[in-house]
Structure formats: structure tokens, C-alpha cells
Design an enzyme around this catalytic site. Structure first.
Site, short mmCIF file in Angstrom:
data_model
loop_
_atom_site.label_atom_id
_atom_site.label_comp_id
_atom_site.label_asym_id
_atom_site.label_seq_id
_atom_site.Cartn_x
_atom_site.Cartn_y
_atom_site.Cartn_z
N HIS A 97 23.22 -13.46 15.80
CA HIS A 97 22.54 -14.73 15.50
C HIS A 97 23.49 -15.72 14.82
O HIS A 97 23.08 -16.47 13.93
CB HIS A 97 21.31 -14.51 14.62
CG HIS A 97 20.24 -13.68 15.26
ND1 HIS A 97 19.18 -14.22 15.95
CD2 HIS A 97 20.06 -12.34 15.32
CE1 HIS A 97 18.40 -13.25 16.39
NE2 HIS A 97 18.91 -12.10 16.03
N ASN A 104 11.64 -13.42 17.21
CA ASN A 104 12.42 -13.72 18.41
C ASN A 104 11.51 -14.43 19.40
O ASN A 104 10.29 -14.44 19.24
CB ASN A 104 12.96 -12.44 19.05
CG ASN A 104 14.23 -11.92 18.38
OD1 ASN A 104 14.91 -12.64 17.68
ND2 ASN A 104 14.53 -10.66 18.62
C1 HEM Z 1 15.84 -2.97 14.86
C2 HEM Z 1 16.61 -3.19 13.89
C3 HEM Z 1 17.28 -4.50 13.56
C4 HEM Z 1 18.40 -4.60 12.86
C5 HEM Z 1 19.22 -3.44 12.27
C6 HEM Z 1 18.72 -6.02 12.74
C7 HEM Z 1 19.84 -6.50 12.09
C8 HEM Z 1 20.14 -7.84 11.91
C9 HEM Z 1 21.32 -8.35 11.25
C10 HEM Z 1 22.42 -7.50 10.65
C11 HEM Z 1 21.23 -9.70 11.25
C12 HEM Z 1 22.28 -10.67 10.71
C13 HEM Z 1 21.92 -11.08 9.31
C14 HEM Z 1 22.96 -12.04 8.73
O1 HEM Z 1 24.16 -11.84 8.90
O2 HEM Z 1 22.54 -13.03 8.09
C15 HEM Z 1 20.01 -10.05 11.91
C16 HEM Z 1 19.58 -11.32 12.08
C17 HEM Z 1 18.40 -11.64 12.73
N1 HEM Z 1 17.50 -10.77 13.32
FE1 HEM Z 1 17.65 -8.79 13.38
N2 HEM Z 1 17.76 -6.76 13.38
C18 HEM Z 1 16.86 -5.88 13.91
C19 HEM Z 1 15.73 -6.21 14.61
C20 HEM Z 1 15.26 -7.50 14.80
C21 HEM Z 1 13.99 -7.85 15.41
C22 HEM Z 1 12.95 -6.85 15.94
C23 HEM Z 1 13.91 -9.20 15.39
C24 HEM Z 1 12.77 -10.07 15.88
C25 HEM Z 1 11.59 -9.96 15.31
C26 HEM Z 1 15.11 -9.71 14.75
C27 HEM Z 1 15.39 -11.04 14.54
C28 HEM Z 1 16.48 -11.51 13.85
C29 HEM Z 1 16.72 -12.92 13.60
C30 HEM Z 1 15.83 -14.08 14.03
C31 HEM Z 1 17.91 -13.01 12.89
C32 HEM Z 1 18.60 -14.27 12.40
C33 HEM Z 1 17.97 -14.69 11.09
C34 HEM Z 1 18.35 -16.09 10.69
O3 HEM Z 1 18.33 -16.99 11.54
O4 HEM Z 1 18.67 -16.31 9.50
N3 HEM Z 1 15.91 -8.65 14.42
N4 HEM Z 1 19.35 -8.90 12.31
#
Ligand code: HEM
Length: 293
Positions: free
Chosen positions: A56, A134
Site C-alpha cells: 500500500h 479493501n
Molecule cells: C491477513 C493479514 C494481513 C497482514 C499481515 C497485513 C499487513 C499489512 C501491512 C504490513 C501493511 C503496511 C502498513 C504500513 O507500512 O503502514 C498493511 C497495510 C494495509 N492493509 Fe493489510 N494486512 C493483512 C490483511 C489485510 C486485509 C484483510 C485488508 C482489507 C480489509 C488490508 C488492508 C490494508 C490497507 C488498506 C492498508 C493500508 C493502510 C493505509 O492506507 O494506511 N490488509 N497491511
């Protein structure tokens, strides 16, 4: 600005007595570790480059307002939840949304065939409530330990530095639960026309708890009022030939001209107990809940 506001302070707000020299042991002796401000200044300096997020990385933030209906379906919101932001019709709560792509780096294309992040921060009177989301209603994996693996499969190959279909389909074919999300990704909704033209889904199953402590299971869906619009691969290819930031540009310009995008927050609710009638686990994020029951 008053004299007091112009005073340089430490992170704790203590005035900095001297920003240009350290205390040493004698005239030429070593600097002492009591130089708290020096340690803070250097540790700030060491960290002033904020590394790109691993996923992201390319994102765009917009600010707005969440306005409550006061009801959920035909019931007062308080039937299901004690969260104050839902309680009264017309109650407004500041909201910040970060839209993003997932796999590409900070300067990558915004019309990639890739999920879009829809991260919502509601600044409620009881503190911030983050509802990460998402644009697709399910996720690739059920067990978070597979996250680095699915992301590595989708990221550019470390040798060729290109997204390699073999790496993607190797992982997906070994992970049958990913097929649902993969089907969405390769469906006509796989490339949103812009951030305004997509829904947002909480994906995970949450709980709402009312003032009596009674809980229900809930899925959150942000439905776009602009209508869902997507691009064909050919349209996307034509856009990214000359413009990488088409989605950010679209929403920025819309807000600038006062055409504020809107989403309606919808919920699906299920009782918080066993559901033998279902052939799937309602807590499984690779499944959608049917809308007809
Ligand atoms: C299944 C395990 C998951 C893991 C281990 C994971 C891990 C991560 C990590 C490491 C980041 C980056 C955070 C950063 O550097 O600021 C991230 C961002 C993000 N994840 Fe996940 N994620 C997972 C599942 C999901 C799911 C299911 C969704 C949707 C509902 C999702 C939506 C997002 C979004 C939208 C961001 C960006 C947040 C922002 O814009 O500040 N993730 N995720």
C-alpha cells in the site's frame, strides 16, 4: 508568534538551552551521555527518511465527514451498538480515508490490476476508530502467517524485477482459498476507474456490542454513491502509458470543484453463535456472506 512559541523544545516540550554544543568532560574531553538533547537530535536525524511501506505504498488521503442515520435497518443503532458515532440521526464525525494500491511502489501506476486499499479513520469523541478496508469483499488468505508469502508472490521477482505470473499462480494454486479473491481481481472489477468509483469492504468480521453487552457479528461495506466504474485492461494500458496518478488526480480534482464523493456505510449482521446452516465459517475472510438470508 510569541517569544514562548518560538522556543525550541525537546519531544517532551522542555526548552532547549543550547542546540549547537554539547557538554564535554573538560575543555577537550569526550562528550557525556547526559546530553539528552544531542541524543534526541541525532536519533531524529537518523530516522528522518521514512521508508516506503512494504504494501500500500502508493496512497492518497482525503478528509471528510461521516453522518449517522441513527438507525441500522429499521432499528435504532443502539439496538446493536453503543458506539456513539452511530447513535443519533445527523450526528457528524470527522473522517479520514487513505486510498491506495497494494503491490506497486510509491511511484507506480494507479490503474494496475491490483486490489485498492480503503482505510478509514473515524475521529470519534471516544478516540480514533480505524476500519481498514479493501475494494474487494474478500482476502487472498485466511491465515495471516501466509501474508509475506502472498505478497512476495505478487511483488516483482527479485531477479527479473518484473511481476512474474508463474510466481503468482504458483502461490495461488497451492492456496485454494485465494481463488475467490483472484476471481474478483481478474473480473471486470479488477481495475477501478478511480478511487471514487469503487466500494470499500471491511473484509474481516467484526463485532458490534450494545450497552447491555450483547454482541452481533458484523461485516462493514462502504457503497459508493458515484456508482462502480472500472477499466478494461486496454483502457488501463492507454492511461498508464502517459499518467501514473490518474486515480489521485481524479479525486483531487473532483474535491477541488466541490463534487464531493460519498459512500454509504452498510452492514450485514449475524448472531454471534454457531451457524450450522452455513457451509462456511462466518469468520473466514475468504468468504462473502450471502445477501439473501
Ligand atoms: C491477513 C493479514 C494481513 C497482514 C499481515 C497485513 C499487513 C499489512 C501491512 C504490513 C501493511 C503496511 C502498513 C504500513 O507500512 O503502514 C498493511 C497495510 C494495509 N492493509 Fe493489510 N494486512 C493483512 C490483511 C489485510 C486485509 C484483510 C485488508 C482489507 C480489509 C488490508 C488492508 C490494508 C490497507 C488498506 C492498508 C493500508 C493502510 C493505509 O492506507 O494506511 N490488509 N497491511
Amino acid at each position: 508568534m510569541t517569544e514562548q512559541q518560538r522556543q525550541l523544545t525537546t519531544r517532551q516540550g522542555h526548552p532547549v538551552y543550547d542546540n549547537q554544543s554539547q557538554r564535554t568532560v573538560g575543555e577537550r574531553g569526550p562528550a557525556t551521555l547526559e546530553n539528552y538533547h544531542f541524543l534526541e537530535k541525532i536519533s531524529h536525524f537518523d530516522r528522518e527518511r521514512i521508508p516506503e511501506r512494504v504494501v500500500h505504498a502508493r496512497g492518497f488521503v482525503a478528509h471528510g465527514t461521516f453522518e449517522a442515520y441513527g438507525t441500522i435497518g429499521d432499528e435504532p443503532a443502539s439496538t446493536y451498538t453503543r458506539a456513539k458515532l452511530f447513535a443519533e440521526k445527523g450526528k457528524q464525525t470527522p473522517v479520514t480515508i487513505r486510498f491506495s494500491t497494494v503491490i506497486g511502489g510509491r511511484d507506480s501506476s494507479e490503474v494496475a490490476r491490483d486490489p485498492r486499499g480503503f482505510a478509514v479513520k473515524l475521529k470519534t469523541e471516544d478516540g480514533n476508530w480505524d476500519l481498514v478496508g479493501n475494494n474487494l469483499p474478500v482476502f487472498f488468505i485466511r491465515d495471516a502467517i501466509k501474508f509475506p508469502d502472498v505478497i512476495h508472490a505478487l511483488k516483482p521477482d527479485p531477479v527479473t524485477f518484473r511481476q512474474e505470473p508463474n510466481r503468482i499462480f504458483d502461490f495461488m494454486s497451492m492456496t485454494p482459498e485465494s481463488m475467490h479473491m483472484l476471481s474478483w481481481l481478474f473480473s471486470p472489477r479488477g481495475i477501478p476507474k478511480g478511487f471514487r468509483f469503487m466500494d470499500g469492504f471491511g473484509v474481516n468480521t467484526y463485532k458490534m456490542v450494545n450497552a447491555e453487552g450483547e454482541a452481533v457479528l458484523v461485516k462493514y461495506h462502504w457503497k459508493t454513491k458515484q456508482g462502480i466504474e472500472s477499466l478494461t485492461q486496454e483502457q488501463a494500458d492507454a492511461i498508464q502509458a502517459t499518467e501514473l496518478g490518474s486515480a489521485s488526480k481524479d479525486i483531487f480534482e473532483a474535491i477541488e470543484r466541490g463534487d464531493h464523493p460519498q459512500w454509504e456505510l452498510c452492514v450485514q449482521i449475524m448472531s454471534d453463535d454457531e451457524h450450522p446452516e452455513l457451509d462456511f465459517d462466518p469468520l473466514d475472510d475468504t468468504k462473502t456472506w450471502p445477501e439473501d438470508t
